[in-house]
Write a protein that holds these residues in place. Structure first.
Motif, PDB file in Angstrom:
ATOM      1  N   LYS A 288      32.439  35.686  25.759  1.00  0.00           N
ATOM      2  CA  LYS A 288      32.229  34.877  24.546  1.00  0.00           C
ATOM      3  C   LYS A 288      31.728  35.703  23.348  1.00  0.00           C
ATOM      4  CE  LYS A 288      30.645  30.413  22.902  1.00  0.00           C
ATOM      5  NZ  LYS A 288      30.278  30.936  21.583  1.00  0.00           N
ATOM      6  N   PRO A 289      30.729  36.578  23.510  1.00  0.00           N
ATOM      7  CA  PRO A 289      30.304  37.378  22.357  1.00  0.00           C
ATOM      8  C   PRO A 289      31.429  38.269  21.806  1.00  0.00           C
ATOM      9  CG  PRO A 289      28.658  37.465  24.100  1.00  0.00           C
ATOM     10  CD  PRO A 289      29.859  36.812  24.689  1.00  0.00           C
ATOM     11  N   PHE A 290      32.296  38.752  22.701  1.00  0.00           N
ATOM     12  CA  PHE A 290      33.437  39.571  22.276  1.00  0.00           C
ATOM     13  C   PHE A 290      34.371  38.719  21.405  1.00  0.00           C
ATOM     14  CE2 PHE A 290      31.820  41.798  25.912  1.00  0.00           C
ATOM     15  CZ  PHE A 290      32.216  43.123  25.811  1.00  0.00           C
ATOM     16  N   ILE A 291      34.664  37.500  21.884  1.00  0.00           N
ATOM     17  CA  ILE A 291      35.567  36.590  21.170  1.00  0.00           C
ATOM     18  C   ILE A 291      34.951  36.175  19.828  1.00  0.00           C
ATOM     19  CG2 ILE A 291      36.665  34.305  21.242  1.00  0.00           C
ATOM     20  CD1 ILE A 291      36.793  34.723  24.371  1.00  0.00           C
ATOM     21  N   ASP A 292      33.668  35.834  19.839  1.00  0.00           N
ATOM     22  CA  ASP A 292      32.982  35.420  18.609  1.00  0.00           C
ATOM     23  C   ASP A 292      32.997  36.520  17.550  1.00  0.00           C
ATOM     24  OD1 ASP A 292      32.455  33.011  19.811  1.00  0.00           O
ATOM     25  OD2 ASP A 292      30.347  33.468  20.280  1.00  0.00           O
TER      26      ASP A 292
END
Length: 318
Positions: A288-292
């Motif tokens: 999720k942090p990568f996508i965000d």
């Protein structure tokens, strides 16, 4: 006698009346190379021996950026290329190159085999190229020589090679790492000598390039599921009869399932080899942090309503 033997060999290798020269940076036996060979066989059958294909693998005709230009000029007839180098030339190719745009490989196949994929292929014509088919490029993940990367924080300050594409540079920089664009052929020595910490690629490329020997930490973040593309020089295309053009398109499309079958087998084989060689595979990561972190990348590249609409349609594809 020796010259006779050489001529005989050349004739047996090129049985078709006209042999099209095709380029690939990957080694002989690689799924994309074998798929274009298969396309050549199909083309010979469809044209009654008028047209065939000879694949120059292992970057014999140059690295991808150079071969794209040669194909546009008609020096090279066919070219299997990554979509990345086209991102700065053909805006439609940016869409399947967006990080995390595809939910899975199956999702990518549905999109690229359908009308959206055809729209992207059609966009090549304005750039002296004819888009013929999409091959699999696997899912790309980061590997490095320094440490296991388990979170976005671990990437901070690390130097990663990317393809010569502004979008891929922006993607790596958005994750807090430093992007270093360079040709594929320079990556091994650059990791070995510490010029860069690592790169990003799929299982078969991580294997066939030998990069796993110098960068043993492989983090399966799967940030990109970018298809590869098979293109023909428009100059070559314009010199073919309508029947030959139809045969070229059909042979290219029919080579796709063959390529995917080889790709799936190669991925499995490469993964087994790399694990057996002692590389450390990191799968326990929160994506999720990568996508965000990709929000500014999407905002930068989705400049037109046409591109925004294409993303919406991809996301709606089940």
């Amino acid at each position: 006698m020796a010259s006779v033997a050489i001529i005989a060999t050349a004739v047996s290798l090129n049985a078709a009346e006209r042999t099209l020269r095709s380029s690939d940076t990957h080694p002989d036996g690689y799924p994309t190379v074998e798929a274009v060979k298969q396309m050549g066989k199909l083309l010979e059958e469809k044209t009654g021996g008028k047209l065939g294909v000879e694949v120059f693998h292992s970057a014999q005709l140059g690295q991808e950026k150079d071969t794209i230009e040669q194909t546009q000029f008609g020096v090279i007839d066919l070219n299997r290329v990554s979509l990345g180098p086209f991102n700065n030339i053909i805006e439609e190719t940016q869409i399947p190159s967006l990080p995390y745009i595809f939910r899975s490989v199956d999702h990518m196949h549905k999109v690229m085999d359908g009308p959206i994929g055809q729209e992207i292929l059609d966009a090549f014509a304005a750039h002296d190229l004819i888009g013929l088919a999409f091959y699999d490029g696997g899912s790309r993940s980061f590997y490095n020589s320094e440490k296991p990367v388990k979170s976005i924080a671990d990437l901070k300050g690390m130097k990663f090679r990317v393809m010569q594409s502004d979008m891929f540079v922006d993607m790596v920089n958005a994750l807090g790492a430093n992007a270093t664009p360079m040709p594929y052929g320079e990556v091994y020595s650059s990791i070995q000598t510490g010029v860069i910490d690592g790169a990003e690629n799929n299982w078969p490329s991580y294997d066939s390039s030998g990069h796993f020997e110098v960068a043993k930490y492989y983090t399966l973040d799967q940030h990109l599921i970018v298809p590869e593309v098979l293109v023909m020089s428009k100059k070559t295309w314009d010199g073919l009869s309508p029947e030959e053009q139809t045969a070229v398109k059909a042979a290219a499309k029919e080579s796709v399932p063959y390529m995917r079958e080889l790709w799936a087998a190669q991925e499995k084989k490469s993964e087994e080899k790399i694990r057996a060689a002692g590389a450390e595979i990191i799968t326990d990561i929160d994506k999720k942090p990568f996508i965000d972190a990709m929000k500014p990348v999407y905002e930068k590249y989705l400049k037109s309503d046409k591109l925004k609409d294409m993303v919406t349609r991809i996301q709606a594809t089940e």
